[in-house]
Design an enzyme around this catalytic site. Structure first.
Site, PDB file in Angstrom:
ATOM      1  N   TYR A  26     -10.143 -12.649  -1.938  1.00 33.60           N
ATOM      2  CA  TYR A  26     -11.033 -13.678  -1.385  1.00 33.60           C
ATOM      3  C   TYR A  26     -11.688 -13.190  -0.092  1.00 33.60           C
ATOM      4  CZ  TYR A  26     -12.569 -18.136   0.580  1.00 33.60           C
ATOM      5  OH  TYR A  26     -13.315 -19.146   1.130  1.00 33.60           O
ATOM      6  N   GLU A  27     -10.918 -12.481   0.731  1.00 31.70           N
ATOM      7  CA  GLU A  27     -11.431 -11.996   2.015  1.00 31.70           C
ATOM      8  C   GLU A  27     -12.108 -10.627   1.900  1.00 31.70           C
ATOM      9  OE1 GLU A  27      -8.210 -12.269   4.853  1.00 31.70           O
ATOM     10  OE2 GLU A  27      -8.437 -14.450   4.991  1.00 31.70           O
ATOM     11  N   GLU A  84       0.021 -16.687  10.371  1.00 37.89           N
ATOM     12  CA  GLU A  84      -0.607 -15.418  10.003  1.00 37.89           C
ATOM     13  C   GLU A  84      -1.538 -15.592   8.814  1.00 37.89           C
ATOM     14  OE1 GLU A  84      -1.783 -11.529   9.944  1.00 37.89           O
ATOM     15  OE2 GLU A  84      -0.714 -12.574  11.532  1.00 37.89           O
ATOM     16  N   GLY A  94      -8.509 -28.466  -2.816  1.00 38.22           N
ATOM     17  CA  GLY A  94      -9.012 -29.831  -2.837  1.00 38.22           C
ATOM     18  C   GLY A  94      -7.947 -30.874  -3.128  1.00 38.22           C
ATOM     19  N   GLY A  96      -5.114 -31.088  -1.283  1.00 35.79           N
ATOM     20  CA  GLY A  96      -4.371 -31.361  -0.059  1.00 35.79           C
ATOM     21  C   GLY A  96      -3.249 -30.383   0.223  1.00 35.79           C
ATOM     22  N   GLY A  98      -3.350 -27.209   1.343  1.00 38.30           N
ATOM     23  CA  GLY A  98      -3.529 -26.532   2.626  1.00 38.30           C
ATOM     24  C   GLY A  98      -3.200 -27.451   3.784  1.00 38.30           C
ATOM     25  N   ASN A 125     -15.671 -18.163   6.574  1.00 33.94           N
ATOM     26  CA  ASN A 125     -14.846 -18.992   5.696  1.00 33.94           C
ATOM     27  C   ASN A 125     -15.069 -20.475   5.998  1.00 33.94           C
ATOM     28  OD1 ASN A 125     -12.915 -20.127   4.054  1.00 33.94           O
ATOM     29  ND2 ASN A 125     -11.306 -18.695   4.627  1.00 33.94           N
ATOM     30  N   TYR A 132      -9.888 -27.145   9.048  1.00 27.57           N
ATOM     31  CA  TYR A 132      -9.292 -27.033  10.378  1.00 27.57           C
ATOM     32  C   TYR A 132      -9.928 -28.020  11.358  1.00 27.57           C
ATOM     33  CZ  TYR A 132      -7.572 -22.637   8.392  1.00 27.57           C
ATOM     34  OH  TYR A 132      -6.984 -21.688   7.594  1.00 27.57           O
TER      35      TYR A 132
END
Length: 159
Positions: A26-27, A84, A94, A96, A98, A125, A132
């Protein structure tokens, strides 16, 4: 659909590695992953480890992880909690997961008398940044993160 958050155990090393690889893809940094099941077992679950991990499950199946450790603030003279990596597999985004892991980490920080809960996010991102900001986190725009790694770390240490 029930989400549960639990502490990771040694038997989760392969699951964590799978999530680490998915996160690296993903990154756009899959080529940088040097971790193996064995190095995860040693670094997260080994005797001298300072790192801990959470697993998020949906109906008993792992859908995400959080890897964290305690940091220290000299100004506060208190530990902090540093996240980290946080990762939720695409099929569970989506739901919840995270936010649930972030909430559990905030609870762990308070349970341990931490003065801060911090993490970094890539500036592109946007989905993570929205989460956040939605929970009340603020970017630390006046700080620039530096890193020594690989050959630069070795060369500096040996100079």
């Amino acid at each position: 659909m029930a989400l549960t958050i639990r502490e990771a155990i040694r038997d989760d090393a392969a699951t964590l590695l799978g999530f680490i690889r998915e996160l690296a893809i993903y990154e756009k940094a899959e080529h940088e992953v040097a971790a193996t099941v064995e190095t995860i077992e040693a670094s997260i679950f080994g005797r001298n480890s300072v790192t801990q991990a959470l697993i998020c499950e949906r109906d008993g199946e792992p859908v995400g992880m959080a890897i964290w450790f305690f940091s220290y603030s000299t100004w506060q003279a208190k530990n902090g909690l540093y996240l980290e990596d946080l990762y939720v597999t695409p099929t569970a985004r989506g739901l919840g997961a995270g936010k649930a892991m972030l909430k559990r980490l905030a609870e762990i920080a308070l349970e341990n008398g931490c003065g801060r809960f911090e993490w970094s996010v890539l500036d592109w991102n946007e989905p993570a940044i929205h989460v956040y900001e939605a929970i009340g986190a603020e970017p630390m725009s006046e700080w620039i993160r530096y890193r020594l790694s690989g050959e630069a770390l070795k060369n500096f240490a040996e100079s």
